[in-house]
Design an enzyme around this catalytic site. Structure first.
Site, mmCIF file in Angstrom:
data_model
loop_
_atom_site.group_PDB
_atom_site.id
_atom_site.type_symbol
_atom_site.label_atom_id
_atom_site.label_comp_id
_atom_site.label_asym_id
_atom_site.label_seq_id
_atom_site.Cartn_x
_atom_site.Cartn_y
_atom_site.Cartn_z
ATOM 1 C CD GLU A 265 -56.140 61.476 70.481
ATOM 2 O OE1 GLU A 265 -55.696 60.599 69.725
ATOM 3 O OE2 GLU A 265 -56.258 62.682 70.141
ATOM 4 C CB ALA B 140 -79.725 69.328 42.380
ATOM 5 N N GLY C 197 -70.194 73.169 36.595
ATOM 6 C CA GLY C 197 -71.258 72.553 35.823
ATOM 7 C C GLY C 197 -70.848 71.252 35.121
#
Length: 361
Positions: A46, A148, A293
């Site tokens: 702000e 992944a 992992g």
């Protein structure tokens, strides 16, 4: 408000433990000032926007993604700056979850005759500061589990090779995730097998190493992290969360490579992850990106310590019963007891599919 939200995202991962906020000042339908949160001790969004607007603030309208603070911290209250600037109208996306602020900033502005509107793009504003909100209300960091996998759920071949499961677009996205996180967490086996850098690269992985690096946290129950690991030579700090007593000689050796040590209780060689996250919260870490992992992710899921999941699914089949999966741990006995996600979203990144969602409480 959309512009303010875009500005707020520029501050993610760079201003913790403060929230990432964007602000825009409009006068006669023209943007005259804009800004986003600066690093702790510097100006809030702000104030940056008001300074840029200068004299144009009088009778102007402010759009801000989070309720302005109304208390003295490292900087004066933003509410007072807004009032002093003679702003006529303020649009807030969402109230601040901080008990010192929640609703009070809005009330203070209204008492001064400023019109306040609440709720524009509220859901997106909440997502921008989801980590801050958890941290400010619980003292614990927001934990995102990232992995992944192949179509058959593998994160590596039976020999341990995992480069690369995901494609270029997904890896670029991961660098953005790292850049906007306060800490990256990985298990010691990931370090031993992959010897990763665990750094955030600028421009989504296309540029050099980003100026500000997240804290690297290696969970190492038995103190097996090699002193030759690449992550010790990277910019930024590395914290080893150890579940064993460390000898003076070991401490000296780790100090030589710049590692900070945190000794924690452990059971069966596994570090108490709840205590680790509590310790990270105490040092102002609001967000943790866990990159594996399987043992570490499994332990976090078993302990109900994960807030969000981001999974990249690649259209390949690896096979092999000995090939590793993304999540180990104890798991559940019945499918009905499986961990479930809410607010699930799907996005295509190159040939990969990204699935993200929040863990149901």
């Amino acid at each position: 408000m959309e512009r303010a939200l875009s500005l707020a995202k520029l501050a993610l991962g760079q201003v913790s433990p403060n929230p990432a906020v964007g602000a825009v000042v409009v006068k006669n339908d023209i943007v005259v000032g804009q800004g986003y949160t600066q690093p702790p001790g510097s100006s809030h969004a702000e104030v940056v926007a008001l300074k840029q607007a200068g004299k144009e603030t009088q009778g102007g309208v402010m759009y801000v993604t989070l309720e302005p603070c109304c208390h003295y911290g490292r900087t004066p209250p933003c509410t007072q700056a807004i009032i002093a600037a003679d702003i006529a109208e303020v649009h807030l996306a969402v109230l601040d979850a901080n008990p010192l602020v929640s609703g009070r900033g809005k009330d203070e502005l209204e008492k001064e005759g400023i019109k306040v509107y609440l709720g524009e793009h509220e859901e997106e504003a909440k997502r921008v500061n989801e980590a801050y909100t958890k941290f400010i209300t619980t003292g614990m960091p927001f934990v995102t589990a990232k992995f992944a996998i192949s179509l058959d759920g593998k994160i590596a071949t039976r020999s341990g090779d995992s480069k690369w499961i995901s494609g270029d677009e997904a890896r670029k996205y991961v660098h953005n995730l790292r850049y906007t996180s306060d800490a990256i967490m990985a298990g010691v086996n990931t370090v031993l097998v992959d010897d990763p850098h665990l750094t955030a690269r600028s421009c989504g992985g296309r540029g050099g190493t980003a100026r500000k690096q997240p804290l690297r946290v290696i969970v190492d129950g038995k103190g097996r992290t090699p002193l030759t690991a690449q992550l010790f030579s990277e910019p930024g700090k590395t914290l080893l969360a150890l579940g064993k007593f460390v000898t003076p000689e070991e401490k000296a050796a780790f100090a030589q490579v710049g590692a900070e040590l945190l000794e924690l209780p452990s059971e069966g060689g596994l570090v108490d992850l709840g205590k680790l996250l509590k310790a990270l919260g105490e040092r102002g870490i609001t967000s943790v990106l866990v990159e594996g992992g399987g043992i570490l992710l499994g332990s976090l899921f078993d302990g109900k310590l994960v807030d969000k999941v981001i999974a990249f699914i690649t259209p390949i089949i690896i096979g092999g019963k000995e090939a590793k999966t993304a999540v180990s741990g104890k798991g559940v006995d019945k499918v009905v007891d499986s961990l479930k996600l809410r607010h699930v979203s799907l996005e295509k990144l190159g040939e990969d599919l990204m699935v993200s969602g929040y863990v149901k409480e």
